[in-house]
Enzyme design. Structure first.
Site, PDB file in Angstrom:
ATOM      1  N   SER A  72       0.827  -1.212   0.000  1.00  0.00           N
ATOM      2  CA  SER A  72       0.000   0.000   0.000  1.00  0.00           C
ATOM      3  C   SER A  72       0.857   1.256   0.000  1.00  0.00           C
ATOM      4  O   SER A  72       0.331   2.350  -0.181  1.00  0.00           O
ATOM      5  CB  SER A  72      -0.850   0.054   1.268  1.00  0.00           C
ATOM      6  OG  SER A  72      -1.680  -1.057   1.359  1.00  0.00           O
ATOM      7  N   HIS A 102      -1.073  -2.553  -7.199  1.00  0.00           N
ATOM      8  CA  HIS A 102      -1.785  -2.249  -5.958  1.00  0.00           C
ATOM      9  C   HIS A 102      -3.295  -2.357  -6.163  1.00  0.00           C
ATOM     10  O   HIS A 102      -3.929  -1.447  -6.699  1.00  0.00           O
ATOM     11  CB  HIS A 102      -1.384  -0.835  -5.488  1.00  0.00           C
ATOM     12  CG  HIS A 102      -2.028  -0.418  -4.211  1.00  0.00           C
ATOM     13  ND1 HIS A 102      -2.429   0.872  -3.959  1.00  0.00           N
ATOM     14  CD2 HIS A 102      -2.353  -1.117  -3.104  1.00  0.00           C
ATOM     15  CE1 HIS A 102      -2.968   0.938  -2.754  1.00  0.00           C
ATOM     16  NE2 HIS A 102      -2.932  -0.255  -2.217  1.00  0.00           N
ATOM     17  N   GLU A 157      -3.725   0.359  -8.999  1.00  0.00           N
ATOM     18  CA  GLU A 157      -2.617   1.292  -9.261  1.00  0.00           C
ATOM     19  C   GLU A 157      -1.389   0.492  -9.702  1.00  0.00           C
ATOM     20  O   GLU A 157      -1.024  -0.461  -9.018  1.00  0.00           O
ATOM     21  CB  GLU A 157      -2.234   2.051  -7.981  1.00  0.00           C
ATOM     22  CG  GLU A 157      -3.175   3.150  -7.586  1.00  0.00           C
ATOM     23  CD  GLU A 157      -2.662   3.924  -6.349  1.00  0.00           C
ATOM     24  OE1 GLU A 157      -2.541   5.150  -6.434  1.00  0.00           O
ATOM     25  OE2 GLU A 157      -2.397   3.292  -5.318  1.00  0.00           O
ATOM     26  N   ASN A 202      -3.554   6.028  -1.356  1.00  0.00           N
ATOM     27  CA  ASN A 202      -3.307   6.056   0.087  1.00  0.00           C
ATOM     28  C   ASN A 202      -2.614   7.331   0.561  1.00  0.00           C
ATOM     29  O   ASN A 202      -2.698   7.691   1.733  1.00  0.00           O
ATOM     30  CB  ASN A 202      -2.527   4.822   0.523  1.00  0.00           C
ATOM     31  CG  ASN A 202      -3.430   3.603   0.529  1.00  0.00           C
ATOM     32  OD1 ASN A 202      -4.631   3.720   0.755  1.00  0.00           O
ATOM     33  ND2 ASN A 202      -2.874   2.436   0.252  1.00  0.00           N
TER      34      ASN A 202
HETATM   35  N1  LIG Z   1      -6.247  -4.106   3.669  1.00  0.00           N
HETATM   36  C1  LIG Z   1      -6.358  -3.271   2.658  1.00  0.00           C
HETATM   37  O1  LIG Z   1      -7.331  -2.519   2.558  1.00  0.00           O
HETATM   38  C2  LIG Z   1      -5.290  -3.240   1.589  1.00  0.00           C
HETATM   39  C3  LIG Z   1      -5.567  -2.612   0.366  1.00  0.00           C
HETATM   40  C4  LIG Z   1      -4.582  -2.620  -0.635  1.00  0.00           C
HETATM   41  C5  LIG Z   1      -3.360  -3.214  -0.384  1.00  0.00           C
HETATM   42  N2  LIG Z   1      -3.109  -3.804   0.822  1.00  0.00           N
HETATM   43  C6  LIG Z   1      -1.798  -4.424   1.026  1.00  0.00           C
HETATM   44  O2  LIG Z   1      -1.905  -5.825   0.800  1.00  0.00           O
HETATM   45  C7  LIG Z   1      -0.982  -6.519   1.656  1.00  0.00           C
HETATM   46  C8  LIG Z   1      -1.738  -7.527   2.487  1.00  0.00           C
HETATM   47  O3  LIG Z   1      -2.707  -6.849   3.269  1.00  0.00           O
HETATM   48  P1  LIG Z   1      -3.968  -7.624   3.885  1.00  0.00           P
HETATM   49  O4  LIG Z   1      -4.962  -6.579   4.252  1.00  0.00           O
HETATM   50  O5  LIG Z   1      -4.359  -8.761   3.007  1.00  0.00           O
HETATM   51  O6  LIG Z   1      -3.310  -8.201   5.245  1.00  0.00           O
HETATM   52  P2  LIG Z   1      -3.758  -9.474   6.094  1.00  0.00           P
HETATM   53  O7  LIG Z   1      -3.225  -9.250   7.452  1.00  0.00           O
HETATM   54  O8  LIG Z   1      -5.214  -9.746   5.908  1.00  0.00           O
HETATM   55  O9  LIG Z   1      -2.962 -10.675   5.374  1.00  0.00           O
HETATM   56  C9  LIG Z   1      -1.574 -10.763   5.323  1.00  0.00           C
HETATM   57  C10 LIG Z   1      -1.225 -12.235   5.170  1.00  0.00           C
HETATM   58  O10 LIG Z   1       0.187 -12.351   4.892  1.00  0.00           O
HETATM   59  C11 LIG Z   1       0.623 -13.542   5.506  1.00  0.00           C
HETATM   60  N3  LIG Z   1       2.083 -13.525   5.611  1.00  0.00           N
HETATM   61  C12 LIG Z   1       2.852 -12.748   6.408  1.00  0.00           C
HETATM   62  N4  LIG Z   1       4.166 -13.053   6.225  1.00  0.00           N
HETATM   63  C13 LIG Z   1       4.203 -14.037   5.268  1.00  0.00           C
HETATM   64  C14 LIG Z   1       5.248 -14.763   4.664  1.00  0.00           C
HETATM   65  N5  LIG Z   1       6.524 -14.562   5.020  1.00  0.00           N
HETATM   66  N6  LIG Z   1       4.954 -15.687   3.742  1.00  0.00           N
HETATM   67  C15 LIG Z   1       3.659 -15.922   3.395  1.00  0.00           C
HETATM   68  N7  LIG Z   1       2.611 -15.271   3.948  1.00  0.00           N
HETATM   69  C16 LIG Z   1       2.871 -14.332   4.871  1.00  0.00           C
HETATM   70  C17 LIG Z   1      -0.093 -13.533   6.862  1.00  0.00           C
HETATM   71  O11 LIG Z   1      -0.110 -14.825   7.458  1.00  0.00           O
HETATM   72  C18 LIG Z   1      -1.480 -13.050   6.454  1.00  0.00           C
HETATM   73  O12 LIG Z   1      -2.350 -14.130   6.153  1.00  0.00           O
HETATM   74  C19 LIG Z   1      -0.253  -5.442   2.471  1.00  0.00           C
HETATM   75  O13 LIG Z   1       0.937  -5.098   1.806  1.00  0.00           O
HETATM   76  C20 LIG Z   1      -1.255  -4.297   2.439  1.00  0.00           C
HETATM   77  O14 LIG Z   1      -0.651  -3.042   2.626  1.00  0.00           O
HETATM   78  C21 LIG Z   1      -4.065  -3.849   1.804  1.00  0.00           C
END
Ligand SMILES: NC(=O)c1ccc[n+]([C@@H]2O[C@H](COP(=O)([O-])OP(=O)(O)OC[C@H]3O[C@@H](n4cnc5c(N)ncnc54)[C@H](O)[C@@H]3O)[C@@H](O)[C@H]2O)c1
Length: 293
Positions: A121, A142, A154, A192
């Protein structure tokens, strides 16, 4: 000029990784999905199946198509299973060290032509690319949350990203039926950079006692025509992700206006991360969400 993406690997089966897997498989791509936590992987698959079932019940997807899409998704325990992919998208926790470690162990198992993307993000694409052996085939893709619903993606090029990588990523987003915009590689990119300071300000408004959780959310829904209040949205995004984005903005732009609100820090320290832990600015453990302040 780009290459056609047919097999996609996804690292991280949280809300974003599972959503990306859902739309990729529905678009006819083969998907390989990994998470370091087997329970999160199982939850991710469960939410994909529920996502397809919802679409079928609304008449937005044929039952047979949902079954074929589900069959195109394979859960894998190790990165070795990602070797046949044309593109691997990292969608793990928003933490630079975590993402760097992933790229360090991932790259040696991939073929030389496999593209690598991050769904970060906020973190610098150029810096993450430097943790790979292929900065020219690395790009920020993204997706927005929830992935099956949101139209925008994005695309962010790092300093070394080649035109072919960008064109391939653009073609991939088109195949998913989504719209790509291009952002420069600056902290938190476009969406963001604008959205998270607004959410952080809403948390300051709560912290300073200007309004309650309900007043702040109602004010922004009815007064600014936002579909969701900013605190509700923060819970939806994940408070750990919100904090991480604010820290990247604060450190990356060296401007005090991006200082994360201490109340946001406190919620994250408590492990109250929003919907995903069932508590954040609202408590989701009952039938209806109840404000926690
Ligand atoms: N939540 C949002 O609204 C949003 C929107 C756009 C982008 N993002 C980005 O997407 C990414 C994930 O966010 P999310 O909301 O899905 O988080 P989340 O906490 O729901 O999921 C993250 C997952 O990554 C896994 N993980 C962590 N380390 C790992 C590794 N070494 N190997 C494999 N899996 C691993 C965790 O176990 C978890 O299941 C982040 O970079 C976040 O910034 C989030």
């Amino acid at each position: 000029m780009g290459i056609e993406i047919k097999r996609v690997g996804i690292i991280g089966a949280g809300q974003m990784g599972s959503g990306i897997a859902q739309v990729c498989a529905a678009a006819g791509l083969d998907v390989f999905i990994n998470d370091r936590d087997p329970a999160r992987l199982a939850n991710g698959i469960d939410s994909i199946e529920k996502g397809y079932a919802r679409l079928v019940s609304k008449g937005a997807m044929e039952e047979t198509d949902s079954r074929s899409a589900r069959e195109r998704i394979t859960s894998i325990d190790t990165f070795a299973g990602l070797a046949p992919c044309d593109l691997v998208i990292e969608a793990a926790t928003e933490n630079e060290a975590t993402k760097r470690d992933i790229f360090t162990s991932l790259c040696p198992v991939l073929g030389p032509d496999t593209m690598v993307a991050t769904n970060t993000s906020s973190i610098s694409i150029t810096r993450l690319a430097a943790a790979t052996d292929r900065p020219e085939r690395f790009i920020g893709i993204h997706f927005m949350n929830p992935v099956p619903v949101m139209q925008l993606v994005e695309l962010i090029r790092g300093i070394a990203t080649e035109d072919q990588t960008y064109e391939s990523a653009k073609g991939f987003i088109g195949k998913l039926g989504k719209t790509a915009t291009m952002s420069e590689d600056f902290p938190a990119f476009i969406v963001n950079r604008i959205l998270l300071p607004m959410i952080n300000e809403a948390i300051y408004t709560l912290y300073e006692g200007v309004g309650s959780v309900e007043s702040i959310d109602t004010a922004m829904k009815l007064g600014a025509n936002h579909p969701m209040g900013p605190l509700q949205l923060a819970d939806f995004i994940g408070l750990d992700t919100c904090l991480s984005v604010m820290q990247v903005l604060y450190e990356g732009l060296a401007d005090s206006k991006y200082r994360p609100c201490p109340l946001l820090v406190k919620y994250v320290e408590a492990g109250w991360l929003g919907r995903k832990t069932k508590r954040g600015f609202y408590d989701y453990r009952g039938v209806n969400p109840v404000p926690t302040r």
